[in-house]
Design a protein around this motif. Structure first.
Motif, PDB file in Angstrom:
ATOM      1  N   ASP A   1       0.817  -1.215   0.000  1.00 47.31           N
ATOM      2  CA  ASP A   1       0.000   0.000   0.000  1.00 47.31           C
ATOM      3  C   ASP A   1       0.851   1.267   0.000  1.00 47.31           C
ATOM      4  OD1 ASP A   1       1.049  -0.094   2.511  1.00 47.31           O
ATOM      5  OD2 ASP A   1      -0.849   0.226   3.576  1.00 47.31           O
ATOM      6  N   GLY A   2       2.129   1.097  -0.328  1.00 43.22           N
ATOM      7  CA  GLY A   2       3.023   2.255  -0.356  1.00 43.22           C
ATOM      8  C   GLY A   2       3.459   2.711   1.020  1.00 43.22           C
ATOM      9  N   GLY A   3       3.170   1.913   2.035  1.00 47.33           N
ATOM     10  CA  GLY A   3       3.599   2.247   3.388  1.00 47.33           C
ATOM     11  C   GLY A   3       2.568   3.015   4.190  1.00 47.33           C
ATOM     12  N   ALA A   4       1.366   3.176   3.678  1.00 44.59           N
ATOM     13  CA  ALA A   4       0.344   3.961   4.378  1.00 44.59           C
ATOM     14  C   ALA A   4       0.016   3.360   5.744  1.00 44.59           C
ATOM     15  CB  ALA A   4      -0.921   4.051   3.522  1.00 44.59           C
ATOM     16  N   ALA A   5      -0.138   2.045   5.798  1.00 42.95           N
ATOM     17  CA  ALA A   5      -0.485   1.402   7.069  1.00 42.95           C
ATOM     18  C   ALA A   5       0.662   1.514   8.072  1.00 42.95           C
ATOM     19  CB  ALA A   5      -0.844  -0.063   6.828  1.00 42.95           C
ATOM     20  N   ILE A   6       1.888   1.388   7.578  1.00 42.09           N
ATOM     21  CA  ILE A   6       3.054   1.495   8.469  1.00 42.09           C
ATOM     22  C   ILE A   6       3.128   2.905   9.047  1.00 42.09           C
ATOM     23  CG2 ILE A   6       5.567   1.413   8.581  1.00 42.09           C
ATOM     24  CD1 ILE A   6       5.474  -0.697   6.356  1.00 42.09           C
ATOM     25  N   ALA A   7       2.960   3.911   8.175  1.00 42.79           N
ATOM     26  CA  ALA A   7       3.008   5.301   8.643  1.00 42.79           C
ATOM     27  C   ALA A   7       1.885   5.589   9.623  1.00 42.79           C
ATOM     28  CB  ALA A   7       2.939   6.252   7.451  1.00 42.79           C
ATOM     29  N   ALA A   8       0.696   5.060   9.340  1.00 45.91           N
ATOM     30  CA  ALA A   8      -0.441   5.295  10.233  1.00 45.91           C
ATOM     31  C   ALA A   8      -0.211   4.638  11.587  1.00 45.91           C
ATOM     32  CB  ALA A   8      -1.722   4.760   9.592  1.00 45.91           C
ATOM     33  N   GLY A   9       0.362   3.434  11.593  1.00 46.00           N
ATOM     34  CA  GLY A   9       0.644   2.758  12.852  1.00 46.00           C
ATOM     35  C   GLY A   9       1.665   3.513  13.686  1.00 46.00           C
ATOM     36  N   ASN A  10       2.703   4.004  13.036  1.00 43.69           N
ATOM     37  CA  ASN A  10       3.693   4.802  13.766  1.00 43.69           C
ATOM     38  C   ASN A  10       3.085   6.099  14.280  1.00 43.69           C
ATOM     39  OD1 ASN A  10       6.864   3.969  13.594  1.00 43.69           O
ATOM     40  ND2 ASN A  10       5.671   2.993  11.979  1.00 43.69           N
ATOM     41  N   ALA A  11       2.198   6.683  13.477  1.00 44.27           N
ATOM     42  CA  ALA A  11       1.553   7.928  13.906  1.00 44.27           C
ATOM     43  C   ALA A  11       0.711   7.708  15.159  1.00 44.27           C
ATOM     44  CB  ALA A  11       0.694   8.491  12.777  1.00 44.27           C
ATOM     45  N   ARG A  12       0.046   6.543  15.259  1.00 42.94           N
ATOM     46  CA  ARG A  12      -0.751   6.259  16.454  1.00 42.94           C
ATOM     47  C   ARG A  12       0.139   6.174  17.694  1.00 42.94           C
ATOM     48  NH1 ARG A  12      -3.531   2.849  12.884  1.00 42.94           N
ATOM     49  NH2 ARG A  12      -2.337   1.029  13.578  1.00 42.94           N
ATOM     50  N   VAL A  13       1.291   5.532  17.532  1.00 41.45           N
ATOM     51  CA  VAL A  13       2.204   5.414  18.671  1.00 41.45           C
ATOM     52  C   VAL A  13       2.786   6.777  19.032  1.00 41.45           C
ATOM     53  CG1 VAL A  13       4.305   4.338  19.527  1.00 41.45           C
ATOM     54  CG2 VAL A  13       2.753   3.034  18.064  1.00 41.45           C
ATOM     55  N   VAL A  14       3.186   7.552  18.015  1.00 45.44           N
ATOM     56  CA  VAL A  14       3.724   8.894  18.267  1.00 45.44           C
ATOM     57  C   VAL A  14       2.685   9.748  18.982  1.00 45.44           C
ATOM     58  CG1 VAL A  14       4.401  11.042  17.126  1.00 45.44           C
ATOM     59  CG2 VAL A  14       5.434   8.875  16.425  1.00 45.44           C
ATOM     60  N   ARG A  15       1.435   9.646  18.533  1.00 47.52           N
ATOM     61  CA  ARG A  15       0.363  10.432  19.149  1.00 47.52           C
ATOM     62  C   ARG A  15       0.212  10.063  20.629  1.00 47.52           C
ATOM     63  NH1 ARG A  15      -3.320   8.750  15.951  1.00 47.52           N
ATOM     64  NH2 ARG A  15      -2.737  10.215  14.312  1.00 47.52           N
ATOM     65  N   ALA A  16       0.279   8.774  20.932  1.00 50.56           N
ATOM     66  CA  ALA A  16       0.157   8.341  22.325  1.00 50.56           C
ATOM     67  C   ALA A  16       1.339   8.840  23.155  1.00 50.56           C
ATOM     68  CB  ALA A  16       0.074   6.821  22.385  1.00 50.56           C
ATOM     69  N   ARG A  17       2.530   8.768  22.580  1.00 46.63           N
ATOM     70  CA  ARG A  17       3.723   9.229  23.302  1.00 46.63           C
ATOM     71  C   ARG A  17       3.665  10.738  23.541  1.00 46.63           C
ATOM     72  NH1 ARG A  17       6.233   4.911  25.664  1.00 46.63           N
ATOM     73  NH2 ARG A  17       6.660   3.252  24.157  1.00 46.63           N
ATOM     74  N   LEU A  18       3.228  11.475  22.547  1.00 42.75           N
ATOM     75  CA  LEU A  18       3.126  12.926  22.712  1.00 42.75           C
ATOM     76  C   LEU A  18       2.036  13.293  23.715  1.00 42.75           C
ATOM     77  CD1 LEU A  18       3.616  14.196  19.034  1.00 42.75           C
ATOM     78  CD2 LEU A  18       5.228  14.320  20.932  1.00 42.75           C
ATOM     79  N   SER A  19       0.992  12.483  23.780  1.00 44.57           N
ATOM     80  CA  SER A  19      -0.039  12.725  24.796  1.00 44.57           C
ATOM     81  C   SER A  19       0.552  12.569  26.195  1.00 44.57           C
ATOM     82  CB  SER A  19      -1.208  11.752  24.609  1.00 44.57           C
ATOM     83  OG  SER A  19      -1.868  11.993  23.383  1.00 44.57           O
ATOM     84  N   ASP A  20       1.381  11.547  26.371  1.00 41.83           N
ATOM     85  CA  ASP A  20       2.059  11.373  27.653  1.00 41.83           C
ATOM     86  C   ASP A  20       2.964  12.561  27.950  1.00 41.83           C
ATOM     87  OD1 ASP A  20       0.827   8.937  27.950  1.00 41.83           O
ATOM     88  OD2 ASP A  20       2.559   7.764  27.275  1.00 41.83           O
ATOM     89  N   ALA A  21       3.724  12.992  26.938  1.00 43.27           N
ATOM     90  CA  ALA A  21       4.637  14.112  27.136  1.00 43.27           C
ATOM     91  C   ALA A  21       3.883  15.381  27.495  1.00 43.27           C
ATOM     92  CB  ALA A  21       5.470  14.332  25.862  1.00 43.27           C
TER      93      ALA A  21
END
Length: 757
Positions: free
Chosen positions: A313-333
């Motif tokens: 899929d051109g990496g869309a799912a991989i990027a979206a999965g990383n974005a979910r983790v980044v979002r959670a980490r930034l919420s903690d920060a």
């Protein structure tokens, strides 16, 4: 000449170990080859997350034949001696030996023993298993059913396969047969775990590289880095953004992937309210992703990640999965950030401002700085006292410096620094700014840790300078007080770095700051805390305070709590231990300054010549003297003066061995100057010496050197025309005293005996 191809294929090797492992493989294999007389033309090691590889070119086909001559018994010796010789030499009959004649010893037997060298393949089959079993991984493991055996193979991760072939360029390469813990060598490697999982048969290095490339593996780590960097910059540019370069992260990510594919992810704009350093630390530490900035330099709500495969899929799912983790980490920060900006309910009655409440928490928790040096709170007391002392010397406001020193460690108990220790100091600046501290105070809180290395920036504002110096001098004084000094290559408390930090701050800011006073105060404060930390009873504390002149107050706890502040306001005693520890610390600074100046190109002997003078604790003045001395010695007059000084010093040294040190002290007698050359030297020396001393007093070291340079001609003439060791003892003594005055005049500027060349 055959080439060797070796690959050790395993589960994923931690990125931090990969470069060193490749270097170790190359070193161990090639050293073992050379030890067996198998020299080679070149060798290159490679590493990916799942393999270590080595290519050695230009090996001989076999070890060279060894020829040894073994001397035997004389001709006609007893049969037992003959038989013993035949057995040791591996001969079946004595006729196979040769006979040599010695004019003194007569004829004797000699056996010529030739040992054909083993083939290179045999040597490799011996070397590789030994290297694999003894490989110096920082951490290793056993696995599988054999892991319970004490002799089971240990490897960083389970070893799955060994490829080992040997062959000349135009001949068929053959597998070198051997086994390591049941893993047999062969001709197979494997490509990408998901995109090319089938085994691949290869025999030569060129085929190996091509096969891996087709199997979606980039063998060269530097090429993987280049691919990631180029693709990241291009992808950022296409979005009107700029990559924030991060060499350490690039190195790590290149060790996590075999087929790098750069993708872009994004997070919500609202997270940009968090300090940018926090966003970067969060994304970098947790997801190994790169952050981006806009044209105006502010962070963008985008990040770059490096995948290890080409997704359908051109990496869309991989990027979206990383974005979910980044979002959670930034919420903690963001939670940590907002929590730190608010009051601490349990400490609100002790201070009004959030950062002061954190300081109260730090004090209440009794966090230990070092078991022999007490708590962080006690250390803060020492740093604050030093900052107060240093502030007027560096042009800083005393109260602002004290306030910054007081708050400098408060962020250690914040939520954010607890999550990201590397942000200590920086977060303190943010929190201090938010609670309305002076800008200079907030900046000093961040900068008091700096510089932390040769490439790090150093504080330049007065308040920051005062607090940074206080922090580093307290560290040095404290560990010197408990005799925890650097030894050899060991420096667990980074004391060398602290000293070089002080040197950089002082020299690069052009500060006149004699160190003996601040170092004495730092050592004194630490010695007091060490002493009182050892006291078991409050009464003993009071008694000790009384001995040092402190009043016995009505409230014991108040007295004990005020020990550090009161003690450091008092004059330190003329104490032998204090003087010895401080002297040792000043000497340590001299050694560190030598290292610093040598790195800047200064001659070590000139530094020694200046430091040999007493009381050299003003770093900037030492540098001025070294520079002035260097310029003098670059001139012909300076070189000739040095030669004349050495001749005078050598004569005095030789005569003092006979007459005793100090035998020629005192002024010469003008009435006994009988030759024009000695009168001329005496007159010039009186003027030049006085001028040099006067200019040294004014810190005009260049002028002092020029004054000494005027001695060149009179010194040359003196040694040409005057016999120092005259038969007349009175003339001899007078001339030696004149040379002593010459030596003393030169030593007013530098100890020329330390100058080389």
């Amino acid at each position: 000449m055959p080439d060797l191809l070796l690959e050790l294929f395993s589960e994923e090797i931690p990125a931090r170990m990969q470069r060193q492992a490749a270097d170790d493989l190359k070193r161990l294999i090639t050293n073992a080859l050379v030890e067996r007389s198998l020299t080679y033309e070149g060798a290159q090691a490679f590493v990916t997350p799942r393999r270590l590889a080595l290519h050695v070119v230009g090996l001989p086909g076999a070890q060279p034949t060894l020829r040894e001559e073994r001397k035997g018994p004389r001709v006609g010796a007893p049969d037992a001696a003959i038989q013993g010789f035949l057995k040791s030499a591996g001969l079946s009959r004595i006729e196979d030996a040769t006979i040599e004649n010695d004019p003194k010893k007569g004829a004797f037997y000699v056996a010529v023993i030739e040992k054909p060298g083993r083939s290179t393949a045999e040597a490799v089959a011996e070397i590789v298993p030994a290297v694999v079993r003894a490989f110096p991984w920082p951490k290793s493991m056993r696995w599988g059913k054999a892991s319970t055996r004490p002799d089971a193979l240990r490897w960083v991760r389970p070893l799955r396969g060994i490829l080992c072939t040997l062959g000349a360029q135009h001949d068929a390469a053959e597998v070198v047969p051997f086994a390591v813990d049941g893993i047999e060598s062969g001709e197979f490697t494997w490509g990408h775990r998901f995109m090319a999982p089938a085994p691949i048969a290869v025999r030569r290095y060129d085929d190996y590289v091509d096969a891996l490339q087709k199997g979606k593996v980039v063998l060269d780590a530097d090429r993987r880095k280049a691919i990631i960097a180029a693709d990241a910059r291009n992808l950022a540019f296409a979005q009107g953004l700029e990559l924030i370069e991060d060499e350490a992260l690039l190195e790590e990510v290149a060790g996590l992937v075999e087929w790098p594919v750069v993708l872009m992810g994004q997070f919500e704009e609202e997270f940009l309210d968090i300090p940018p350093e926090v966003i970067r630390a969060t994304i970098r530490a947790n997801q190994k992703c790169f952050v981006l900035k806009r044209a105006d330099g502010t962070l963008a709500n985008r990040f770059l990640l490096v995948a290890n495969l080409v997704a359908s899929d051109g990496g869309a799912a991989i990027a979206a999965g990383n974005a979910r983790v980044v979002r959670a980490r930034l919420s903690d920060a963001r939670h940590f950030w907002l929590t730190d900006l608010h009051d601490l309910p349990d400490y609100k009655d002790k201070a009004e401002r959030p950062l002061d409440q954190r300081l109260a928490k730090l004090e209440a928790l009794g966090i230990v700085f070092h078991e022999k040096l007490g708590t962080q709170a006690e250390r803060i007391e020492r740093i604050e006292a030093l900052a107060r002392e240093l502030a007027p010397r560096v042009g800083a406001d005393i109260e602002l410096a004290a306030r910054a020193a007081r708050l400098a460690k408060a962020d250690l108990v914040t939520e954010m620094v607890g999550e990201f220790p590397e942000l200590q100091g920086l977060m303190g600046r943010y929190y201090a700014t938010r609670q309305g501290e002076e800008a200079s105070v907030a900046d000093a809180i961040e900068e008091h840790y700096k510089p932390q290395g040769p490439g790090d920036r150093f504080p330049t504002s007065p308040v920051s300078i005062a607090v940074a110096l206080a922090d580093k001098l307290d560290t040095l004084g404290s560990f010197w007080a408990i005799d925890e000094k650097p030894t050899g290559s060991k420096d667990p408390y980074a004391l060398r770095r602290a000293a070089l930090g002080v040197i950089r701050i002082v020299l690069e800011n052009g500060l006149r700051l004699p160190l003996a006073g601040p170092l004495t105060a730092a050592v004194w404060g630490a010695l007091l805390d060490v002493e009182f930390a050892r006291e078991d009873e409050a009464g003993a504390v009071v008694q000790s305070l009384g001995k040092r002149g402190f009043p016995k107050g009505p409230e014991l706890d108040e007295i004990v709590g005020a020990v550090s502040r009161a003690a450091r306001r008092a004059e330190p005693p003329n104490d032998a231990k204090l003087a010895a520890v401080t002297r040792s610390l000043v000497d340590f600074f001299a050694d560190r300054l030598k290292v610093y100046l040598r790195d800047k190109g200064a001659r070590h002997d000139l530094i020694d010549a200046v430091y040999a003078l007493p009381g050299q604790d003003d770093l900037l003045m030492v540098v001025w003297r070294v520079e002035a001395l260097g310029r003098l010695l670059e001139t012909e007059d300076g070189q000739n003066l040095l030669a004349g000084y050495r001749r005078a010093a050598n004569i005095l040294r030789a005569e003092e061995r006979r007459d005793g040190v100090g035998a020629f002290a005192g002024p010469h007698d003008p009435a006994k100057l009988v030759l024009p050359a000695e009168r001329d030297l005496a007159d010039t020396l009186a003027a030049a010496g006085a001028a040099a001393r006067e200019r040294v007093g004014r810190e005009d070291f260049e002028g002092a050197m020029r004054a000494l340079a005027s001695l060149r001609a009179p010194v040359d003439a003196f040694f040409l025309d005057v016999t120092v060791n005259a038969e007349d003892s009175g003339l001899r003594l007078n001339r030696l005293r004149l040379l002593g005055e010459l030596r003393d005049a030169v030593h007013a500027v530098a100890d020329f005996s330390r100058v080389a060349g």
